[in-house]
Every structure is written in structure tokens, then in C-alpha cells.
Design an enzyme around this catalytic site. Structure first.
Site, PDB file in Angstrom:
ATOM      1  N   LYS A 185     -12.547 -10.913 -14.870  1.00  0.00           N
ATOM      2  CA  LYS A 185     -12.957 -10.714 -16.303  1.00  0.00           C
ATOM      3  C   LYS A 185     -12.280 -12.144 -16.726  1.00  0.00           C
ATOM      4  O   LYS A 185     -12.940 -12.565 -17.672  1.00  0.00           O
ATOM      5  CB  LYS A 185     -12.341  -9.447 -16.910  1.00  0.00           C
ATOM      6  CG  LYS A 185     -12.898  -9.207 -18.231  1.00  0.00           C
ATOM      7  CD  LYS A 185     -14.132  -8.258 -17.943  1.00  0.00           C
ATOM      8  CE  LYS A 185     -14.764  -8.039 -19.576  1.00  0.00           C
ATOM      9  NZ  LYS A 185     -16.170  -7.114 -19.345  1.00  0.00           N
ATOM     10  N   CYS A 240       5.462  -5.993   1.514  1.00  0.00           N
ATOM     11  CA  CYS A 240       5.655  -4.705   1.072  1.00  0.00           C
ATOM     12  C   CYS A 240       5.222  -3.822   2.450  1.00  0.00           C
ATOM     13  O   CYS A 240       5.774  -4.318   3.502  1.00  0.00           O
ATOM     14  CB  CYS A 240       5.457  -3.886  -0.021  1.00  0.00           C
ATOM     15  SG  CYS A 240       6.106  -2.456  -0.494  1.00  0.00           S
ATOM     16  N   TYR A 241       4.178  -3.042   2.322  1.00  0.00           N
ATOM     17  CA  TYR A 241       3.480  -2.392   3.446  1.00  0.00           C
ATOM     18  C   TYR A 241       3.173  -3.541   4.526  1.00  0.00           C
ATOM     19  O   TYR A 241       3.073  -3.305   5.806  1.00  0.00           O
ATOM     20  CB  TYR A 241       2.558  -1.638   3.007  1.00  0.00           C
ATOM     21  CG  TYR A 241       1.610  -1.038   4.183  1.00  0.00           C
ATOM     22  CD1 TYR A 241       2.284   0.171   4.767  1.00  0.00           C
ATOM     23  CD2 TYR A 241       0.424  -1.252   4.543  1.00  0.00           C
ATOM     24  CE1 TYR A 241       1.261   0.744   5.828  1.00  0.00           C
ATOM     25  CE2 TYR A 241      -0.218  -0.860   5.444  1.00  0.00           C
ATOM     26  CZ  TYR A 241       0.224   0.210   6.008  1.00  0.00           C
ATOM     27  OH  TYR A 241      -0.590   0.884   7.392  1.00  0.00           O
ATOM     28  N   SER A 290     -26.596  -6.889 -22.994  1.00  0.00           N
ATOM     29  CA  SER A 290     -26.267  -5.658 -23.612  1.00  0.00           C
ATOM     30  C   SER A 290     -25.252  -6.090 -24.818  1.00  0.00           C
ATOM     31  O   SER A 290     -25.077  -5.310 -25.661  1.00  0.00           O
ATOM     32  CB  SER A 290     -25.112  -5.095 -22.747  1.00  0.00           C
ATOM     33  OG  SER A 290     -24.087  -5.882 -22.206  1.00  0.00           O
ATOM     34  N   GLY A 291     -24.943  -7.414 -24.934  1.00  0.00           N
ATOM     35  CA  GLY A 291     -24.090  -7.681 -25.987  1.00  0.00           C
ATOM     36  C   GLY A 291     -22.613  -7.912 -25.636  1.00  0.00           C
ATOM     37  O   GLY A 291     -21.773  -8.222 -26.434  1.00  0.00           O
ATOM     38  N   GLY A 292     -22.507  -7.604 -24.374  1.00  0.00           N
ATOM     39  CA  GLY A 292     -21.418  -7.619 -23.928  1.00  0.00           C
ATOM     40  C   GLY A 292     -20.783  -8.962 -23.186  1.00  0.00           C
ATOM     41  O   GLY A 292     -21.802  -9.918 -23.079  1.00  0.00           O
ATOM     42  N   VAL A 293     -19.599  -9.167 -22.721  1.00  0.00           N
ATOM     43  CA  VAL A 293     -19.135 -10.424 -22.256  1.00  0.00           C
ATOM     44  C   VAL A 293     -19.895 -10.860 -21.045  1.00  0.00           C
ATOM     45  O   VAL A 293     -20.491 -12.231 -20.862  1.00  0.00           O
ATOM     46  CB  VAL A 293     -17.580 -10.468 -22.118  1.00  0.00           C
ATOM     47  CG1 VAL A 293     -17.379 -11.751 -21.215  1.00  0.00           C
ATOM     48  CG2 VAL A 293     -16.918 -10.147 -23.137  1.00  0.00           C
ATOM     49  N   ASP A 294     -20.016  -9.958 -19.899  1.00  0.00           N
ATOM     50  CA  ASP A 294     -20.531 -10.251 -18.635  1.00  0.00           C
ATOM     51  C   ASP A 294     -21.976 -10.733 -18.659  1.00  0.00           C
ATOM     52  O   ASP A 294     -22.262 -11.723 -18.187  1.00  0.00           O
ATOM     53  CB  ASP A 294     -20.248  -9.239 -17.816  1.00  0.00           C
ATOM     54  CG  ASP A 294     -19.062  -8.519 -17.655  1.00  0.00           C
ATOM     55  OD1 ASP A 294     -18.043  -9.435 -18.235  1.00  0.00           O
ATOM     56  OD2 ASP A 294     -18.661  -7.463 -17.561  1.00  0.00           O
ATOM     57  N   SER A 295     -22.752  -9.832 -19.231  1.00  0.00           N
ATOM     58  CA  SER A 295     -24.186 -10.120 -19.317  1.00  0.00           C
ATOM     59  C   SER A 295     -24.369 -11.453 -20.163  1.00  0.00           C
ATOM     60  O   SER A 295     -25.405 -12.370 -19.801  1.00  0.00           O
ATOM     61  CB  SER A 295     -25.217  -8.926 -19.591  1.00  0.00           C
ATOM     62  OG  SER A 295     -25.008  -8.671 -21.114  1.00  0.00           O
ATOM     63  N   THR A 296     -23.693 -11.727 -21.281  1.00  0.00           N
ATOM     64  CA  THR A 296     -24.009 -12.791 -22.055  1.00  0.00           C
ATOM     65  C   THR A 296     -23.577 -14.325 -21.086  1.00  0.00           C
ATOM     66  O   THR A 296     -24.448 -15.266 -21.224  1.00  0.00           O
ATOM     67  CB  THR A 296     -23.098 -12.751 -23.286  1.00  0.00           C
ATOM     68  OG1 THR A 296     -23.346 -11.529 -24.004  1.00  0.00           O
ATOM     69  CG2 THR A 296     -23.382 -13.955 -24.349  1.00  0.00           C
ATOM     70  N   GLU A 353       4.189 -10.655  -6.955  1.00  0.00           N
ATOM     71  CA  GLU A 353       3.028 -10.721  -7.884  1.00  0.00           C
ATOM     72  C   GLU A 353       3.164 -10.221  -9.197  1.00  0.00           C
ATOM     73  O   GLU A 353       2.615 -10.372 -10.202  1.00  0.00           O
ATOM     74  CB  GLU A 353       1.841 -10.275  -7.399  1.00  0.00           C
ATOM     75  CG  GLU A 353       1.645  -8.694  -6.996  1.00  0.00           C
ATOM     76  CD  GLU A 353       2.394  -8.355  -5.813  1.00  0.00           C
ATOM     77  OE1 GLU A 353       3.113  -9.013  -5.253  1.00  0.00           O
ATOM     78  OE2 GLU A 353       2.040  -7.027  -5.356  1.00  0.00           O
ATOM     79  N   GLY A 371       0.951  -1.240  -0.122  1.00  0.00           N
ATOM     80  CA  GLY A 371       0.177  -0.067   0.222  1.00  0.00           C
ATOM     81  C   GLY A 371       1.038   1.367  -0.018  1.00  0.00           C
ATOM     82  O   GLY A 371       1.934   1.125   0.206  1.00  0.00           O
TER      83      GLY A 371
END
Ligand code: XMP
Length: 534
Positions: free
Chosen positions: A389, A91-92, A235-241, A182, A60
Site C-alpha cells: 500500500k 529466528c525460526y 471505487s474512489g479508493g486509493v488502489d483502483s484510482t 526488521e 514463524g
């Protein structure tokens, strides 16, 4: 889904605001280990309720010496001791451990930023699989430095400048890394995390998208029961599909989807999307052409936020009408609503001071089109809310969602309304923009660049410039091309096209889109710009 039903031990990340915190979570999940990220200042009750096997205290931007610097709750150390929990500070996070357990962290003695070499001093803890004297390159980013270890801790690695780079107290199961394992700039970082989690902590994995799919289907079925109906706006996007396909797999045709053409879609988008929904995904979708309603309400509106509000409101009233129609048809109200909310939208974090952020919900709220009508009383199903995602894409692949959907660039809810600057209904701005955008995107695809770009689109500018076409003076429109690379849309850099590519695209646009005589490229990053122009 129910996190408790996941077949994997949990690694819980306490987030102290590092820009890399989500990356740790994703890296750990890539090892098939379930990982969740919660605010670094969560109560002990919240932390223990997750029942983690390992807790990672993130990095952080804070200094442990600043007033109000975030920290873990009192009782945390005792709980970890009693419960056999492994704790790793990064780190922090390492400095917090040192300071809270009675060691000493000094301000700014020896700052280390960027690439640094470290050397293993003892083959213990996270470096139990290394030899004394082994060296590796890591990514450092710290101003404060550990100068005295708490009782029972040992230094296991130091930087080339002699600063403490890794510590451990095996008996307490507390470990610390001053660098960021990471990030890809720490080439051996993933190996270190893997060794730490599997060999030191004995974590058992089991997080994979096949398991997630089975678990999701079970949870959706349990929640919805055998009678109820569910609605979903696509919506035609990835998530809702992906969310809709998943729910459809669970409950079949008791899912009712709606796809709204608001007149702000891209070239032939309604036809393309509807075709895929029907023939590839067999999703029951009602396509509603509401372009007149949207565009008449947007007439004369130039303020971007006002556009968003109008679009959101209109969307809700169409959605409401859809729910009402279904009620008439089915003889009962749909009881559930599917939303494609993703994990980054629900993570609560400790934002850096001065960032103006509270937690991620707040950042993205203006990005949700509309919201939900208060009187709809629908219960939410958010099957993707624990996923990133890239995991949604993996899940989509298992569900046979075509790549054309899974790899699509993000498209904002208000659509082309935020890409025609000013009044979207002025002249044939939308039409011109659709043609320009199609040429740009198609050229990107033809050049094989689509997947290396996070988002690309054209913008219609409400100005005219003088040109000469076919020996005639023209006074036509200017369009801008924008293409960016990004991880999550929060920051972005502009994409470097070859000059030949840009030359071809600009020529093609001016030669085939009537009304355009000038093409410019947007070469600003975010910040200071945003990705969209409005
Ligand atoms: P900005 O322009 O804020 O965009 O840098 C970041 C990402 O969010 C998308 N975006 C939106 N998405 N409704 C949405 O659903 C909106 O109002 C909206 N505004 C921006 C943008 O396309 C980019 O992917």
C-alpha cells in the site's frame, strides 16, 4: 509487471508464518532492493525460478521439533552452494538452518521474549562492521534455542542470557539471527540488514517507484497492444484510482472507467469523487446512479453476508451492462479489465497452525465486492500486484494523484450497508449515518488527526434510546463512533481521542443531526471485534 525486468537483485523471503514477514519484505524494499515473499514450503523449482541473489528464511510460530513443521525443500542447500546464493535465517529460520545442517536446537531451555541485549563476540558476518564487545538492544521472540552449531558455523553474538543470537558460516554464505532485525524494537536492525545485504552479499539495488512506473507502462502497452480497449471499475479508493491512472497513462482513452453510486456512499461522495476524476486526473469516467436498484434489492435484508452477496451481484450486472454498452459503441468488446489487487492479497504464506488461514487470498476473498461474471472473458491487468500500500501511494504521488485520494481511509466495497446495522432502507438511517459520519470525519480532519488514524467512521444502530432535548422527551437513534489504528486491517487497536474532542463531536452530532440523541464510542480492538460492525 514482470518481476524479471526489475532493475535490482532479488531478495526472496521464504515465509514460515511470522507476523513480521511482510515487514521484512517492506524494509528491504525501502533500501531500494526488490524483495518478494513466497511460501516457506515452496518447491525448489519455484524458489530457483525467481533467481534470487539472497534468500531469507523468515521467523514463524512453529518449533523445528513439531511434527509437520514447515521447512525448505531438499536440494535447497546444494542449490544455494552451487549458485553462490546468500542465505539468512531469522529466528525460526535460523533454527531451521541449524537443525537441517546437523546442529541441535533444544526445546524451551531458555526462553527469550521481548527486549534483550546482545553482545558481539566476533566481528564477522552480519556484524562485520561492529567491534567485539559491542552491545545492542534487540527484539527476541523464541522458545527454542540453538545448543549445538552445525559443522563450520560460528557464533558471532550472544544474548545477555548467553543464548546464541547470531551465527555464520562464511564459506557456505549461510547466516542466522535469532532476533528480529526488521522490527523497530530492534533499533539497529535496519543497519544490520543494510550492512548484510549491501556489504556482505553485494546486492545491487534499483527498486524504486520511477523504475516501476516505466516498467509498468511498458508491460501494459505490450499486453494490450495498439487496438484493444480496457475497462476499470473505480471505487474512489486509493488502489483502483492509482491503477486506473497508471493504465490511462499507458493507453490513454482506450481506458473506460465506471463509478457506480450504489446509494451506499458517504456524504456527497459521488460529487466529490467525480470532480476529482475529471478535473484532477482527467480520467474518462462514466458515473452510474444505481442507488434505486441496490436499495430496492436490500429492502428487508438484515443478514450482513446476504447484504454483501446482493451488492456484489448487483454490481456485476451493472458492470456487465457497461461492457455491453461499450461493445455497441466501439464495435468491439473491451478485452481487458484493470484491478487494483495489491501484493498482500497475492502472497502465499505458511500460516500459523490453528489460525484457520490457508493463505491470504482466502482471508480477503469476502472483501472483494462481487467477483467477475464468468462469461465476460476479460483478461486481467493487475498493475499493482507486486506493490504494498505505501508503494502504491508513492506511485500515485509520481502520477500526480491528489493527496486527498492517496491518504483516504479504506472504505468497504459494500459501503454504508455494513455500517447501518440491520435493514439499510429502514426510515432515514442512511441519511442520518451520512450526516453523523461527515461531522465525525470533518472533526478528525480539523483536529489534524486524520493521518494518524487508519480508519474512522460512524455506525447506525437499529435501537432507540430515551433522551431529553429542549425539555421534550425523545425516543431517538443511537450512533457509534469507531476509529482504529492498524498496519493492514488484519489486527487493529481503538484510537484514543482526548475527552474534549469526543465531547465536542458528540455535542455537535446531537445538536445538528435530527433523530440522534445518543453517541457512544467503540473501544474494542480487533481481535476480538472486527473493524466493521457487520
Ligand atoms: P474487518 O471488519 O474484517 O475489516 O475487520 C478489515 C478491513 O476490511 C474492510 N472490509 C471490507 N472491504 N468489502 C471490502 O471491500 C467488504 O465486504 C469488507 N468488510 C470489511 C474494512 O473496512 C477494514 O478496512
Amino acid at each position: 509487471m514482470d518481476p524479471k525486468a526489475v532493475k535490482s537483485d532479488l531478495v526472496l523471503i521464504l515465509d514460515y508464518g511470522s507476523q513480521y514477514t511482510h515487514l521484512i519484505t517492506r524494509r528491504i524494499r525501502s533500501l531500494n532492493i526488490f524483495s518478494l515473499c513466497i511460501s516457506g514450503t515452496s518447491s525448489l523449482e519455484t524458489i530457483t525460478s525467481h533467481n534470487p541473489k539472497v534468500v531469507i528464511l523468515s521467523g514463524g510460530p512453529h518449533s523445528v521439533h513439531s511434527a509437520n513443521s514447515p521447512t525448505f525443500p531438499s536440494g535447497f542447500v546444494e542449490w544455494a552452494q552451487k549458485g553462490g546464493i546468500f542465505v539468512l535465517g531469522v529466528c525460526y529460520g535460523l533454527q531451521l538452518i541449524v537443525q537441517r545442517l546437523g546442529g541441535q536446537v533444544d526445546v524451551g531451555q531458555r526462553q527469550e521474549y521481548g527486549r534483550m541485549e546482545i553482545e558481539v563476540e566476533k566481528n564477522l558476518g552480519v556484524f562485520g562492521n561492529k567491534k567485539v564487545g559491542d552491545k545492542q538492544v534487540v527484539w527476541m521472540s523464541h522458545g527454542d534455542e540453538t545448543v549445538k552449531l552445525p559443522y563450520g558455523f560460528e557464533v558471532v553474538a550472544r544474548s545477555q542470557q548467553g543464548a546464541v543470537a547470531a551465527v555464520e558460516n562464511r564459506e557456505m554464505r549461510f547466516f542466522g539471527l535469532q532476533y528480529h532485525p526488521e522490527v523497530t524494537h530492534s533499533p539497529e536492525g535496519m543497519d544490520t540488514l543494510r550492512y548484510f545485504l549491501f556489504d556482505v552479499c553485494g546486492v545491487s539495488p534499483g527498486w524504486n517507484m520511477e523504475n516501476v512506473l516505466d516498467e509498468e507502462i511498458r508491460v501494459i502497452n505490450d499486453a494490450v497492444g495498439p487496438e484493444e480497449h480496457v475497462i476499470c471499475a473505480l471505487s474512489g479508493g486509493v488502489d483502483s484510482t492509482v491503477a486506473a491512472t497508471l493504465v490511462h497513462k499507458a493507453i490513454g482513452d482506450r481506458l473506460h472507467c465506471i463509478f457506480v453510486d450504489n446509494g451506499l456512499l458517504r456524504y456527497k461522495e459521488r460529487e466529490r469523487v467525480a470532480e476529482t476524476f475529471e478535473s484532477d486526473l482527467h480520467l474518462p469516467v462514466t458515473c452510474v446512479d444505481a442507488s434505486n436498484e441496490f436499495l430496492s434489492k436490500l429492502k428487508g435484508v438484515v443478514d450482513p453476508e446476504m447484504k454483501r452477496k446482493i451488492i456484489g451481484k448487483e454490481f456485476i450486472s451493472i458492470f456487465d451492462a457497461f461492457a455491453h454498452e461499450l461493445e455497441q459503441k466501439l464495435g468491439k468488446k473491451p478485452a481487458y479489465l484493470v484491478q487494483g489487487t495489491l501484493y498482500p492479497d497475492v502472497i502465499e504464506s505458511c500460516p500459523p497452525p490453528g489460525s484457520g488461514r490457508t493463505h491470504s487470498h482466502t482471508i480477503k476473498s469476502h472483501h472483494n465486492v462481487g467477483g467477475l461474471p464468468k462469461d465476460m472473458k476479460l483478461k486481467l491487468i493487475e498493475p499493482l500486484k507486486l506493490l504494498f500500500k505505501d508503494e502504491v501511494r508513492q506511485l500515485g504521488r509520481i502520477l500526480n494523484v491528489p493527496d486527498a485520494f492517496l491518504k483516504r481511509h479504506p472504505f468497504p466495497g459494500p459501503g454504508l450497508a455494513v455500517r447501518v446495522l440491520g435493514d439499510v432502507t429502514e426510515g432515514n438511517a442512511l441519511d442520518i449515518l451520512r450526516q453523523v459520519d461527515e461531522i465525525f470525519i470533518q472533526s478528525i480532519k480539523d483536529a489534524g488527526l486524520y493521518d494518524s488514524i487508519w480508519q474512522a467512521f460512524a455506525v447506525f444502530l437499529p435501537v432507540r434510546s430515551v433522551g431529553v432535548q429542549g425539555d421534550q422527551r425523545t425516543h431517538s437513534h443511537v450512533v457509534a463512533l469507531r476509529a482504529v489504528t492498524s498496519q493492514d486491517g488484519m489486527t487493529a487497536d481503538w484510537y484514543y481521542f482526548e475527552h474534549k474532542f469526543l465531547d465536542d463531536v458528540a455535542r455537535k452530532i446531537c445538536n445538528s443531526v435530527r433523530g440522534v440523541n445518543r453517541v457512544v464510542q467503540d473501544i474494542t480492538s480487533k481481535p476480538p471485534s472486527t473493524i466493521e460492525w457487520e
